[in-house]
Design a protein around this motif. Structure first.
Motif, mmCIF file in Angstrom:
data_model
loop_
_atom_site.group_PDB
_atom_site.id
_atom_site.type_symbol
_atom_site.label_atom_id
_atom_site.label_comp_id
_atom_site.label_asym_id
_atom_site.label_seq_id
_atom_site.Cartn_x
_atom_site.Cartn_y
_atom_site.Cartn_z
ATOM 1 N N GLN A 1 -29.638 31.868 63.320
ATOM 2 C CA GLN A 1 -30.342 31.309 62.286
ATOM 3 C C GLN A 1 -31.645 31.174 62.233
ATOM 4 O O GLN A 1 -32.619 31.761 61.375
ATOM 5 N N MET A 2 -32.371 30.538 63.388
ATOM 6 C CA MET A 2 -33.471 30.387 63.785
ATOM 7 C C MET A 2 -34.409 31.599 63.996
ATOM 8 O O MET A 2 -35.340 31.730 63.352
ATOM 9 N N LEU A 3 -33.983 32.314 64.559
ATOM 10 C CA LEU A 3 -34.780 33.445 64.916
ATOM 11 C C LEU A 3 -34.799 34.562 63.896
ATOM 12 O O LEU A 3 -35.802 35.288 63.526
ATOM 13 N N GLU A 4 -33.684 34.505 62.890
ATOM 14 C CA GLU A 4 -33.695 35.324 61.724
ATOM 15 C C GLU A 4 -34.721 34.509 60.717
ATOM 16 O O GLU A 4 -35.591 35.038 60.071
ATOM 17 N N THR A 5 -34.760 33.252 60.645
ATOM 18 C CA THR A 5 -35.803 32.443 59.620
ATOM 19 C C THR A 5 -37.212 32.757 60.339
ATOM 20 O O THR A 5 -37.945 32.868 59.413
ATOM 21 N N ASN A 6 -37.248 33.004 61.375
ATOM 22 C CA ASN A 6 -38.785 33.323 62.136
ATOM 23 C C ASN A 6 -38.852 34.750 62.207
ATOM 24 O O ASN A 6 -39.966 35.252 62.680
ATOM 25 N N GLY A 7 -38.080 35.737 61.603
ATOM 26 C CA GLY A 7 -38.602 37.080 61.450
ATOM 27 C C GLY A 7 -38.465 37.653 62.765
ATOM 28 O O GLY A 7 -38.972 39.039 62.921
ATOM 29 N N VAL A 8 -37.516 37.438 63.688
ATOM 30 C CA VAL A 8 -37.526 38.027 65.060
ATOM 31 C C VAL A 8 -36.351 39.128 64.966
ATOM 32 O O VAL A 8 -36.246 40.116 65.696
ATOM 33 N N ILE A 9 -35.346 38.471 64.274
ATOM 34 C CA ILE A 9 -34.055 39.358 64.129
ATOM 35 C C ILE A 9 -33.657 39.474 62.541
ATOM 36 O O ILE A 9 -34.314 38.554 61.820
ATOM 37 N N THR A 10 -32.957 40.416 62.278
ATOM 38 C CA THR A 10 -32.232 40.643 61.036
ATOM 39 C C THR A 10 -30.705 41.010 61.148
ATOM 40 O O THR A 10 -30.454 41.337 62.248
ATOM 41 N N LYS A 11 -30.124 40.388 59.979
ATOM 42 C CA LYS A 11 -28.559 40.862 60.118
ATOM 43 C C LYS A 11 -28.418 41.993 59.023
ATOM 44 O O LYS A 11 -29.402 42.228 58.061
ATOM 45 N N GLN A 12 -27.564 42.999 59.274
ATOM 46 C CA GLN A 12 -27.336 43.819 58.409
ATOM 47 C C GLN A 12 -25.684 43.995 58.425
ATOM 48 O O GLN A 12 -24.868 43.672 59.198
ATOM 49 N N ASP A 13 -25.347 44.767 57.247
ATOM 50 C CA ASP A 13 -23.858 44.953 57.141
ATOM 51 C C ASP A 13 -23.483 46.172 58.171
ATOM 52 O O ASP A 13 -24.111 47.007 58.466
ATOM 53 N N HIS A 14 -22.358 45.765 58.801
ATOM 54 C CA HIS A 14 -21.642 46.646 59.709
ATOM 55 C C HIS A 14 -21.172 47.824 58.833
ATOM 56 O O HIS A 14 -20.505 47.568 57.837
ATOM 57 N N PRO A 15 -21.416 49.124 59.299
ATOM 58 C CA PRO A 15 -21.116 50.435 58.390
ATOM 59 C C PRO A 15 -19.618 50.593 58.258
ATOM 60 O O PRO A 15 -19.301 51.165 57.392
ATOM 61 N N GLU A 16 -18.688 49.993 59.266
ATOM 62 C CA GLU A 16 -17.435 50.327 59.232
ATOM 63 C C GLU A 16 -16.424 49.026 58.824
ATOM 64 O O GLU A 16 -15.234 49.465 58.754
ATOM 65 N N SER A 17 -17.245 47.892 58.682
ATOM 66 C CA SER A 17 -16.342 46.908 58.604
ATOM 67 C C SER A 17 -16.938 45.719 57.737
ATOM 68 O O SER A 17 -18.161 45.526 58.169
ATOM 69 N N LYS A 18 -16.476 45.268 56.833
ATOM 70 C CA LYS A 18 -17.053 43.868 55.954
ATOM 71 C C LYS A 18 -16.796 42.649 56.715
ATOM 72 O O LYS A 18 -17.519 41.821 56.410
ATOM 73 N N ALA A 19 -16.274 42.600 57.751
ATOM 74 C CA ALA A 19 -15.695 41.485 58.540
ATOM 75 C C ALA A 19 -16.761 41.300 59.615
ATOM 76 O O ALA A 19 -17.121 40.266 60.111
ATOM 77 N N LYS A 20 -17.574 42.443 59.916
ATOM 78 C CA LYS A 20 -18.545 42.421 61.071
ATOM 79 C C LYS A 20 -20.021 42.279 60.827
ATOM 80 O O LYS A 20 -20.120 42.725 59.356
ATOM 81 N N VAL A 21 -20.923 41.851 61.288
ATOM 82 C CA VAL A 21 -22.306 41.783 60.826
ATOM 83 C C VAL A 21 -22.873 42.216 62.168
ATOM 84 O O VAL A 21 -22.563 41.954 63.198
ATOM 85 N N LEU A 22 -24.145 42.960 61.685
ATOM 86 C CA LEU A 22 -25.006 43.552 62.896
ATOM 87 C C LEU A 22 -26.364 42.903 63.047
ATOM 88 O O LEU A 22 -26.902 42.673 61.939
ATOM 89 N N TYR A 23 -26.540 42.403 64.063
ATOM 90 C CA TYR A 23 -27.945 41.717 64.319
ATOM 91 C C TYR A 23 -28.666 42.856 65.137
ATOM 92 O O TYR A 23 -28.396 43.507 65.735
ATOM 93 N N LYS A 24 -29.790 42.857 64.778
ATOM 94 C CA LYS A 24 -31.076 43.547 65.253
ATOM 95 C C LYS A 24 -32.162 42.981 65.368
ATOM 96 O O LYS A 24 -32.486 42.038 64.686
ATOM 97 N N LEU A 25 -33.356 43.555 66.374
ATOM 98 C CA LEU A 25 -34.329 43.069 66.436
ATOM 99 C C LEU A 25 -35.103 43.694 65.270
ATOM 100 O O LEU A 25 -35.320 44.684 64.942
ATOM 101 N N THR A 26 -36.413 42.900 64.805
ATOM 102 C CA THR A 26 -37.256 43.374 64.098
ATOM 103 C C THR A 26 -38.378 43.587 64.659
ATOM 104 O O THR A 26 -38.394 43.578 65.863
#
Lengths: 136, 136
Positions: free
Chosen positions: B59-84
DNA sequence: AAATTTACTTGCATTTTGCAAGTACAAATA
DNA sequence: TATTTGTACTTGCAAAATGCAAGTAAATTT
Protein backbone atom coordinates in the motif's frame (compact mmCIF):
# COMPACT_ATOMS: atom_id res chain seq x y z
CA UNK A 1 24.64 -6.79 23.41
CA UNK A 2 23.26 -6.53 19.94
CA UNK A 3 21.97 -9.48 18.02
CA UNK A 4 22.89 -9.78 14.36
CA UNK A 5 20.26 -12.12 13.04
CA UNK A 6 20.21 -12.60 9.30
CA UNK A 7 16.85 -13.13 7.68
CA UNK A 8 18.47 -14.82 4.70
CA UNK A 9 21.71 -15.00 2.72
CA UNK A 10 20.47 -12.48 0.14
CA UNK A 11 22.89 -9.55 -0.22
CA UNK A 12 20.11 -6.99 0.02
CA UNK A 13 18.66 -8.65 3.08
CA UNK A 14 22.04 -9.04 4.82
CA UNK A 15 22.85 -5.40 4.17
CA UNK A 16 19.50 -4.22 5.47
CA UNK A 17 20.00 -6.30 8.59
CA UNK A 18 22.93 -4.02 9.43
CA UNK A 19 21.93 -0.56 8.29
CA UNK A 20 18.40 -0.97 6.97
CA UNK A 21 16.57 0.72 9.79
CA UNK A 22 15.08 4.19 9.99
CA UNK A 23 18.21 5.93 11.27
CA UNK A 24 21.51 4.24 10.39
CA UNK A 25 21.94 5.74 6.95
CA UNK A 26 21.34 9.21 8.39
CA UNK A 27 24.15 8.65 10.88
CA UNK A 28 26.34 7.48 8.01
CA UNK A 29 25.30 10.50 5.95
CA UNK A 30 26.39 12.80 8.79
CA UNK A 31 29.77 11.08 8.89
CA UNK A 32 30.15 11.40 5.14
CA UNK A 33 29.49 15.11 5.34
CA UNK A 34 31.53 15.84 8.46
CA UNK A 35 34.18 13.07 8.34
CA UNK A 36 33.95 12.79 12.12
CA UNK A 37 31.23 13.50 14.61
CA UNK A 38 30.76 13.52 18.35
CA UNK A 39 27.68 12.05 19.96
CA UNK A 40 26.28 15.52 20.34
CA UNK A 41 26.84 16.32 16.66
CA UNK A 42 24.51 13.48 15.66
CA UNK A 43 21.87 14.74 18.07
CA UNK A 44 22.01 18.14 16.40
CA UNK A 45 20.96 16.80 12.98
CA UNK A 46 17.66 18.10 11.75
CA UNK A 47 15.85 14.77 11.88
CA UNK A 48 16.18 14.78 15.67
CA UNK A 49 17.04 11.21 16.55
CA UNK A 50 16.26 10.20 20.12
CA UNK A 51 19.34 9.80 22.27
CA UNK A 52 18.68 6.18 23.27
CA UNK A 53 18.11 5.20 19.64
CA UNK A 54 21.30 6.99 18.64
CA UNK A 55 23.27 5.07 21.25
CA UNK A 56 21.78 1.78 20.06
CA UNK A 57 22.52 2.51 16.38
CA UNK A 58 26.09 3.64 17.03
CA UNK A 59 26.66 0.43 18.97
CA UNK A 60 25.14 -1.64 16.15
CA UNK A 61 27.20 0.08 13.46
CA UNK A 62 30.37 -0.27 15.51
CA UNK A 63 29.70 -3.95 16.22
CA UNK A 64 29.27 -4.48 12.51
CA UNK A 65 32.45 -2.64 11.60
CA UNK A 66 30.83 0.27 9.79
CA UNK A 67 32.06 2.95 12.19
CA UNK A 68 34.74 3.28 14.88
CA UNK A 69 35.08 5.28 18.02
CA UNK A 70 38.22 7.12 18.93
CA UNK A 71 39.38 9.49 21.62
CA UNK A 72 38.92 13.14 20.93
CA UNK A 73 42.36 14.76 20.71
CA UNK A 74 41.31 17.76 22.78
CA UNK A 75 38.99 16.35 25.40
CA UNK A 76 38.52 13.15 27.31
CA UNK A 77 34.85 13.96 27.71
CA UNK A 78 34.30 13.73 23.96
CA UNK A 79 34.31 10.76 21.62
CA UNK A 80 34.90 10.88 17.89
CA UNK A 81 32.98 8.62 15.58
CA UNK A 82 34.31 7.90 12.10
CA UNK A 83 33.55 5.65 9.16
CA UNK A 84 35.67 2.56 8.66
CA UNK A 85 36.54 1.43 5.14
CA UNK A 86 33.39 -0.66 5.26
CA UNK A 87 31.44 2.47 6.05
CA UNK A 88 33.21 4.57 3.46
CA UNK A 89 32.31 1.94 0.90
CA UNK A 90 28.66 2.77 1.42
CA UNK A 91 29.30 6.01 -0.48
CA UNK A 92 28.23 4.70 -3.90
CA UNK A 93 24.90 3.64 -2.39
CA UNK A 94 24.46 7.08 -0.87
CA UNK A 95 25.27 8.72 -4.17
CA UNK A 96 22.66 6.64 -5.98
CA UNK A 97 20.05 7.43 -3.33
CA UNK A 98 20.80 11.10 -3.85
CA UNK A 99 20.39 10.77 -7.60
CA UNK A 100 17.09 8.95 -7.19
CA UNK A 101 15.84 11.55 -4.76
CA UNK A 102 16.95 14.27 -7.13
CA UNK A 103 14.76 12.74 -9.83
CA UNK A 104 11.66 12.30 -7.69
CA UNK A 105 11.71 15.03 -5.06
CA UNK A 106 12.22 18.74 -5.01
CA UNK A 107 15.40 19.18 -3.07
CA UNK A 108 16.79 22.19 -1.25
CA UNK A 109 19.28 24.11 -3.38
CA UNK A 110 22.31 23.42 -1.20
CA UNK A 111 21.78 19.70 -1.77
CA UNK A 112 21.29 20.22 -5.49
CA UNK A 113 24.76 21.71 -5.83
CA UNK A 114 26.41 18.54 -4.62
CA UNK A 115 24.18 16.40 -6.79
CA UNK A 116 24.95 18.48 -9.87
CA UNK A 117 28.62 17.84 -9.20
CA UNK A 118 27.90 14.10 -9.02
CA UNK A 119 25.97 14.24 -12.28
CA UNK A 120 28.88 15.84 -14.06
CA UNK A 121 31.20 12.93 -13.30
CA UNK A 122 29.97 10.33 -10.89
CA UNK A 123 33.09 8.19 -10.85
CA UNK A 124 35.35 11.14 -10.23
CA UNK A 125 33.14 12.42 -7.45
CA UNK A 126 33.10 9.09 -5.66
CA UNK A 127 36.81 8.56 -6.06
CA UNK A 128 37.62 12.00 -4.72
CA UNK A 129 35.21 11.74 -1.83
CA UNK A 130 36.49 8.31 -0.82
CA UNK A 131 40.01 9.67 -0.82
CA UNK A 132 38.90 12.53 1.41
CA UNK A 133 37.18 10.22 3.84
CA UNK A 134 40.05 7.76 3.92
CA UNK A 135 42.79 10.11 5.04
CA UNK A 136 42.37 11.34 8.63
CA UNK B 1 -4.60 5.35 5.08
CA UNK B 2 -0.86 5.77 5.12
CA UNK B 3 0.88 8.85 6.39
CA UNK B 4 3.85 10.18 4.47
CA UNK B 5 5.61 12.28 7.06
CA UNK B 6 8.98 13.63 6.06
CA UNK B 7 11.54 13.95 8.79
CA UNK B 8 13.46 16.55 6.79
CA UNK B 9 14.13 17.73 3.24
CA UNK B 10 17.36 15.73 3.01
CA UNK B 11 17.35 13.40 -0.02
CA UNK B 12 18.51 10.44 2.03
CA UNK B 13 15.92 11.06 4.68
CA UNK B 14 13.08 11.60 2.16
CA UNK B 15 14.00 8.40 0.38
CA UNK B 16 14.16 6.40 3.58
CA UNK B 17 10.75 7.75 4.56
CA UNK B 18 9.35 5.87 1.55
CA UNK B 19 11.32 2.65 1.32
CA UNK B 20 13.70 2.77 4.27
CA UNK B 21 12.05 0.15 6.42
CA UNK B 22 12.98 -3.45 7.03
CA UNK B 23 10.95 -4.90 4.15
CA UNK B 24 10.33 -2.52 1.24
CA UNK B 25 13.62 -3.09 -0.56
CA UNK B 26 13.05 -6.85 -0.38
CA UNK B 27 9.69 -6.41 -2.08
CA UNK B 28 11.39 -4.26 -4.71
CA UNK B 29 14.14 -6.84 -5.07
CA UNK B 30 11.53 -9.53 -5.76
CA UNK B 31 9.98 -7.34 -8.45
CA UNK B 32 13.36 -6.70 -10.03
CA UNK B 33 14.01 -10.43 -10.23
CA UNK B 34 10.56 -11.51 -11.33
CA UNK B 35 9.28 -8.40 -13.17
CA UNK B 36 5.83 -9.05 -11.73
CA UNK B 37 4.60 -10.76 -8.62
CA UNK B 38 1.31 -11.72 -7.03
CA UNK B 39 0.64 -11.20 -3.36
CA UNK B 40 1.36 -14.86 -2.78
CA UNK B 41 4.70 -14.65 -4.60
CA UNK B 42 5.95 -12.10 -2.09
CA UNK B 43 4.86 -14.29 0.79
CA UNK B 44 6.91 -17.16 -0.64
CA UNK B 45 10.21 -15.24 -0.41
CA UNK B 46 12.71 -16.76 1.96
CA UNK B 47 12.67 -13.88 4.45
CA UNK B 48 9.04 -14.71 5.29
CA UNK B 49 7.36 -11.35 5.60
CA UNK B 50 4.18 -11.35 7.68
CA UNK B 51 1.04 -10.95 5.58
CA UNK B 52 -0.21 -7.83 7.33
CA UNK B 53 3.16 -6.13 6.97
CA UNK B 54 3.25 -7.09 3.31
CA UNK B 55 -0.17 -5.54 2.73
CA UNK B 56 0.91 -2.37 4.51
CA UNK B 57 4.15 -2.07 2.55
CA UNK B 58 2.52 -2.72 -0.81
CA UNK B 59 0.00 0.00 0.00
CA UNK B 60 2.77 2.38 1.01
CA UNK B 61 4.83 1.71 -2.10
CA UNK B 62 1.78 2.08 -4.32
CA UNK B 63 0.75 5.33 -2.63
CA UNK B 64 4.25 6.65 -3.25
CA UNK B 65 4.29 5.62 -6.89
CA UNK B 66 7.00 2.98 -6.63
CA UNK B 67 4.80 0.06 -7.65
CA UNK B 68 1.43 -0.44 -9.39
CA UNK B 69 -1.25 -3.05 -9.20
CA UNK B 70 -2.88 -4.50 -12.25
CA UNK B 71 -5.39 -7.20 -13.06
CA UNK B 72 -4.01 -10.63 -13.65
CA UNK B 73 -4.76 -11.58 -17.28
CA UNK B 74 -5.81 -15.10 -16.38
CA UNK B 75 -7.66 -14.73 -13.10
CA UNK B 76 -9.78 -12.18 -11.34
CA UNK B 77 -8.70 -13.64 -8.01
CA UNK B 78 -5.10 -12.63 -8.63
CA UNK B 79 -3.42 -9.25 -8.68
CA UNK B 80 -0.16 -8.40 -10.39
CA UNK B 81 2.27 -6.01 -8.79
CA UNK B 82 4.91 -4.29 -10.92
CA UNK B 83 7.52 -1.59 -10.59
CA UNK B 84 6.74 1.85 -11.97
CA UNK B 85 9.51 3.90 -13.60
CA UNK B 86 10.14 5.36 -10.16
CA UNK B 87 10.59 1.83 -8.85
CA UNK B 88 12.73 0.73 -11.76
CA UNK B 89 14.98 3.71 -11.09
CA UNK B 90 15.90 2.18 -7.75
CA UNK B 91 17.96 -0.37 -9.68
CA UNK B 92 21.28 1.50 -9.42
CA UNK B 93 20.85 1.63 -5.65
CA UNK B 94 20.16 -2.11 -5.58
CA UNK B 95 23.22 -2.77 -7.71
CA UNK B 96 25.43 -0.79 -5.35
CA UNK B 97 24.02 -2.60 -2.33
CA UNK B 98 24.84 -5.89 -4.02
CA UNK B 99 28.39 -4.75 -4.71
CA UNK B 100 28.84 -3.64 -1.11
CA UNK B 101 27.46 -6.91 0.19
CA UNK B 102 29.73 -8.78 -2.20
CA UNK B 103 32.71 -7.04 -0.65
CA UNK B 104 31.74 -7.64 2.97
CA UNK B 105 29.74 -10.87 3.08
CA UNK B 106 30.16 -14.35 1.78
CA UNK B 107 27.33 -14.68 -0.68
CA UNK B 108 25.69 -17.79 -2.12
CA UNK B 109 27.11 -18.71 -5.52
CA UNK B 110 23.93 -18.04 -7.49
CA UNK B 111 24.03 -14.43 -6.30
CA UNK B 112 27.72 -14.17 -7.10
CA UNK B 113 27.09 -14.93 -10.75
CA UNK B 114 24.87 -11.90 -11.18
CA UNK B 115 27.28 -9.72 -9.27
CA UNK B 116 30.20 -10.86 -11.41
CA UNK B 117 28.21 -9.79 -14.45
CA UNK B 118 27.66 -6.38 -12.85
CA UNK B 119 31.36 -6.07 -12.08
CA UNK B 120 32.27 -6.70 -15.69
CA UNK B 121 30.29 -3.71 -16.92
CA UNK B 122 28.05 -1.97 -14.45
CA UNK B 123 26.58 0.58 -16.83
CA UNK B 124 25.72 -2.03 -19.42
CA UNK B 125 24.12 -4.27 -16.83
CA UNK B 126 21.93 -1.49 -15.47
CA UNK B 127 20.94 -0.28 -18.91
CA UNK B 128 19.98 -3.76 -20.05
CA UNK B 129 18.10 -4.59 -16.88
CA UNK B 130 16.16 -1.32 -16.96
CA UNK B 131 15.18 -2.06 -20.55
CA UNK B 132 13.97 -5.50 -19.51
CA UNK B 133 11.92 -4.13 -16.63
CA UNK B 134 10.47 -1.31 -18.70
CA UNK B 135 8.87 -3.37 -21.43
CA UNK B 136 5.90 -5.48 -20.26
C1' DA C 1 34.04 23.83 44.83
C1' DA C 2 30.13 24.34 41.98
C1' DA C 3 28.07 24.54 37.58
C1' DT C 4 28.17 22.89 32.96
C1' DT C 5 29.20 19.81 29.16
C1' DT C 6 29.38 15.28 27.21
C1' DA C 7 28.08 10.67 26.48
C1' DC C 8 25.39 8.00 27.55
C1' DT C 9 21.29 4.98 30.50
C1' DT C 10 16.70 4.25 32.42
C1' DG C 11 11.69 4.10 32.70
C1' DC C 12 7.64 4.31 30.56
C1' DA C 13 4.12 5.47 26.82
C1' DT C 14 3.34 4.96 21.95
C1' DT C 15 4.02 2.86 17.62
C1' DT C 16 5.41 -0.81 14.72
C1' DT C 17 6.08 -5.61 13.92
C1' DG C 18 5.01 -10.48 14.12
C1' DC C 19 1.96 -14.34 14.55
C1' DA C 20 -2.33 -16.79 14.13
C1' DA C 21 -6.69 -16.79 12.76
C1' DG C 22 -10.47 -15.05 10.07
C1' DT C 23 -13.00 -13.13 5.87
C1' DA C 24 -14.62 -12.40 1.16
C1' DC C 25 -14.54 -13.27 -3.45
C1' DA C 26 -12.90 -16.26 -7.50
C1' DA C 27 -12.01 -20.61 -9.34
C1' DA C 28 -11.62 -25.42 -9.37
C1' DT C 29 -13.61 -29.85 -8.07
C1' DA C 30 -17.20 -33.26 -6.97
C1' DT D 1 -24.90 -27.05 -8.45
C1' DA D 2 -22.68 -27.52 -3.96
C1' DT D 3 -18.41 -27.72 -1.81
C1' DT D 4 -13.78 -27.20 -1.38
C1' DT D 5 -9.62 -24.69 -2.47
C1' DG D 6 -6.89 -20.57 -3.77
C1' DT D 7 -5.96 -15.72 -3.50
C1' DA D 8 -5.71 -11.32 -1.38
C1' DC D 9 -6.24 -9.46 2.03
C1' DT D 10 -8.04 -7.92 7.45
C1' DT D 11 -8.28 -8.41 12.44
C1' DG D 12 -6.80 -9.14 17.20
C1' DC D 13 -3.41 -9.48 20.25
C1' DA D 14 1.45 -10.22 22.06
C1' DA D 15 6.19 -8.77 21.48
C1' DA D 16 9.58 -5.67 20.01
C1' DA D 17 11.19 -1.20 18.57
C1' DT D 18 10.80 3.69 18.93
C1' DG D 19 10.14 8.13 21.15
C1' DC D 20 10.22 11.18 25.09
C1' DA D 21 11.70 12.91 29.45
C1' DA D 22 14.51 12.50 33.05
C1' DG D 23 18.64 10.76 35.28
C1' DT D 24 23.72 9.53 35.87
C1' DA D 25 28.74 9.74 35.84
C1' DA D 26 32.95 11.40 34.39
C1' DA D 27 35.38 15.48 32.34
C1' DT D 28 35.74 20.28 31.82
C1' DT D 29 34.88 25.06 32.79
C1' DT D 30 33.96 28.79 35.91
Amino acid sequence: MIEIKKRSECPISCSLDIWGDKWSLLIIRDLMHAKQCTYGDFLKSEEKIATNILAARLQMLETNGVITKQDHPESKAKVLYKLTQKGIDLLPIMVEINLWADKYFTLPSERKEMIDEVKKDKEAFIKEKIKELSLS
